[in-house]
Design an enzyme around this catalytic site. Structure first.
Site, PDB file in Angstrom:
ATOM      1  N   ASP A  84      -1.236   5.007 -34.906  1.00  0.00           N
ATOM      2  CA  ASP A  84      -2.283   4.585 -33.965  1.00  0.00           C
ATOM      3  C   ASP A  84      -3.133   5.791 -33.577  1.00  0.00           C
ATOM      4  O   ASP A  84      -4.364   5.756 -33.635  1.00  0.00           O
ATOM      5  CB  ASP A  84      -1.623   3.964 -32.720  1.00  0.00           C
TER       6      ASP A  84
ATOM      7  N   TYR B 261       6.615   0.524 -29.905  1.00  0.00           N
ATOM      8  CA  TYR B 261       5.829  -0.622 -29.462  1.00  0.00           C
ATOM      9  C   TYR B 261       6.699  -1.850 -29.183  1.00  0.00           C
ATOM     10  O   TYR B 261       6.312  -2.715 -28.413  1.00  0.00           O
ATOM     11  CB  TYR B 261       4.808  -1.008 -30.537  1.00  0.00           C
TER      12      TYR B 261
ATOM     13  N   ASP C 259       2.392  16.891 -35.204  1.00  0.00           N
ATOM     14  CA  ASP C 259       1.453  17.784 -34.507  1.00  0.00           C
ATOM     15  C   ASP C 259       0.635  18.588 -35.525  1.00  0.00           C
ATOM     16  O   ASP C 259      -0.587  18.702 -35.423  1.00  0.00           O
ATOM     17  CB  ASP C 259       2.176  18.692 -33.494  1.00  0.00           C
TER      18      ASP C 259
ATOM     19  N   ASP D 246      -7.333   6.967 -35.029  1.00  0.00           N
ATOM     20  CA  ASP D 246      -8.529   7.191 -34.191  1.00  0.00           C
ATOM     21  C   ASP D 246      -9.054   8.604 -34.417  1.00  0.00           C
ATOM     22  O   ASP D 246     -10.269   8.829 -34.493  1.00  0.00           O
ATOM     23  CB  ASP D 246      -8.205   7.015 -32.692  1.00  0.00           C
TER      24      ASP D 246
ATOM     25  N   LYS E   7       8.326  13.384 -36.779  1.00  0.00           N
ATOM     26  CA  LYS E   7       8.645  14.433 -35.801  1.00  0.00           C
ATOM     27  C   LYS E   7      10.140  14.717 -35.954  1.00  0.00           C
ATOM     28  O   LYS E   7      10.936  14.603 -35.016  1.00  0.00           O
ATOM     29  CB  LYS E   7       8.274  13.947 -34.383  1.00  0.00           C
TER      30      LYS E   7
HETATM   31  C1  IPM Z   1      -4.944  -0.536 -32.361  1.00  0.00           C
HETATM   32  C2  IPM Z   1      -4.877  -0.636 -30.854  1.00  0.00           C
HETATM   33  C3  IPM Z   1      -3.644  -1.417 -30.432  1.00  0.00           C
HETATM   34  C4  IPM Z   1      -2.425  -0.617 -30.907  1.00  0.00           C
HETATM   35  C5  IPM Z   1      -3.526  -1.700 -28.928  1.00  0.00           C
HETATM   36  C6  IPM Z   1      -4.743  -2.382 -28.392  1.00  0.00           C
HETATM   37  C7  IPM Z   1      -2.308  -2.498 -28.601  1.00  0.00           C
HETATM   38  O1  IPM Z   1      -4.948   0.604 -30.261  1.00  0.00           O
HETATM   39  O2  IPM Z   1      -4.924  -1.571 -33.047  1.00  0.00           O
HETATM   40  O3  IPM Z   1      -5.056   0.584 -32.881  1.00  0.00           O
HETATM   41  O4  IPM Z   1      -2.015   0.337 -30.240  1.00  0.00           O
HETATM   42  O5  IPM Z   1      -1.878  -0.980 -31.950  1.00  0.00           O
HETATM   43 MN    MN Z   2      -5.457   2.182 -31.664  1.00  0.00          MN
END
Ligand code: IPM
Ligand code: MN
Ligand code: NAD
Length: 368
Positions: A245, A141, A221, A249, A189
């Site tokens: 990240d 990032y 993975d 999710d 990884k």
């Molecule tokens: C999160 C989001 C952010 C990230 C994006 C919007 C930059 O996906 O906070 O999980 O990747 O950190």
């Molecule tokens: Mn995210």
């Protein structure tokens, strides 16, 4: 207790769910005689529109001076074709970096009444209680160079970590594991990436400092697969920025919706930033139907981690639980029975549950 809280509503559903958090915090303040003073500032697309910058200096100064920061979400189609430095996401990454918030704590713990809201089988997710600790200010990032070359036909991003950046996040993970079930899974990884091999080395070094913690290494993975086939296997997961990240999710599926997940972005001392894991949900923005629970639970995390208000945090978590038990849910939670409700209606129900002291003491999600 008197506290100054900076609010960064941002874009899309950000302002809608921020209203919910504010209303809940005002209720907590009334009930417990606290004074929460809110200071609203611009970030993301909203800040680009108003100040031609995704993170105005004034916003950074306000956050540095605050006792804590609450953030809604940033981003949206309107700004998607902007150059990199004028993207809303740049504001979010910028505030994390400016405040030195290297550790992002993402607890994933389902509520009983939502067990059947997940597409995963109930017997697989029952009892799962995971804390993902995501490194937040390094890795791909932030590494440079990150650019196009040769007329746009060559591209480079850089995965860069300094030893101390890995050491501090691994320390944080061991400390969290000590407060939980003392099991740490480090995800990397290492079969491909040099950065992961250094990460693994550091985890092994730190393991001798925390002999009570059972440590394992898992390739990312395989971890992605195990997270949804055997979520009960995990206690604390620590991983680098991009892996964290993606995995968080994915893990939200255990709870029934991405809209349920709160998070805390912290450093060793000082100001913390609290934000739901989800984004600005442009597909439902402006409709008043966003799930406010991730945001409300982030406010609870703020009370616990930044202000030491454990009881107040637990009361919010119980009120959320009670609201779900009463059947209230937004459309992202695909429940067959129940009361489909707007963001406002759900927030009102949480407030009602906070003020009527009938909340059961039995079940509760505390996010340590
Ligand atoms: C999160 C989001 C952010 C990230 C994006 C919007 C930059 O996906 O906070 O999980 O990747 O950190
Ligand atoms: Mn995210
Ligand atoms: P998203 O998280 O915004 O949405 C993914 C899906 O989940 C959508 O269908 C959305 O409607 C749903 N969803 C998310 N939160 C919800 C909630 N509270 N209630 C109900 N449904 C919800 O991810 P995306 O669509 O990939 O990204 C949209 C924008 O948000 C992008 O610009 C992205 O960069 C940004 N983003 C910001 C953050 C942040 O500010 N922390 C996090 C992730 C994505």
């Amino acid at each position: 207790m008197k506290k100054h809280i900076v609010l960064l509503p941002g874009d899309g559903i950000g302002p809608e769910i921020m209203e919910s958090a504010k209303a809940v915090l005002n209720t907590v303040a009334n009930e417990h005689n606290h004074e929460f003073i809110f200071h609203e500032h611009a970030i993301g697309g909203d800040a680009i529109d108003r100040y031609n910058h995704p993170l105005p200096e004034e916003t950074i100064h306000a956050c540095e001076a605050a006792d804590a920061v609450l953030l809604g979400a940033v981003g949206g189609k309107k700004w998607d074709s902007n150059p990199g430095h004028l993207r809303p996401e740049k504001g979010l990454l910028g505030i994390r970096k400016a405040l030195g918030l290297f550790a992002n704590l993402r607890p994933i713990k389902g509520f009983n009444s939502l067990l059947h809201a997940s597409p995963l089988k109930e017997d697989i997710i029952t009892g799962s209680d995971i804390l993902i600790i995501r490194e937040l200010t390094g890795g791909l990032y932030f590494g440079t160079p990150s650019e196009r070359r040769e007329n746009g036909n060559v591209v480079v991003d850089t995965l860069y970590y300094e030893r101390h950046e890995i050491e501090r996040i691994i320390d944080k993970a061991f400390q969290s594991a000590m407060q939980r079930k003392k099991q740490l899974t480090s995800v990397d990884k290492a079969n491909v990436l040099e950065s992961s091999r250094m990460w693994r080395e550091i985890v092994d070094e730190k393991a001798s400092v925390y002999p009570e913690v059972k440590v394992e290494h898992l390739l990312v993975d395989a971890a992605a697969m195990k997270l949804i086939t055997q979520p009960n296997h995990f206690d604390v997961i620590v991983t680098e920025n991009l892996f964290g990240d993606i995995l968080s999710d994915e893990a939200s599926v255990l709870t029934g919706s991405l809209g349920m997940l709160p998070s805390a972005s912290v450093r060793t001392d000082g100001v913390g930033l609290y934000e739901p894991v989800h984004g600005s949900a442009p597909d439902i923005a402006g409709k008043g139907i966003a799930n406010p629970f991730g945001m409300i639970l982030s406010a609870a995390m703020m009370l616990r981690h930044s202000f030491g208000l454990e009881q107040e945090a637990v009361e919010i978590e119980r009120a959320v639980n009670e609201t779900l038990e009463q059947g209230y849910h937004t459309a992202d939670l695909q429940l067959k029975d129940g009361k489909l409700a707007s963001t406002k209606k759900i927030t009102d129900a949480v407030i009602e549950n906070l003020t009527t002291k009938s909340i059961s003491n039995s079940i509760c999600n505390t996010y340590v």
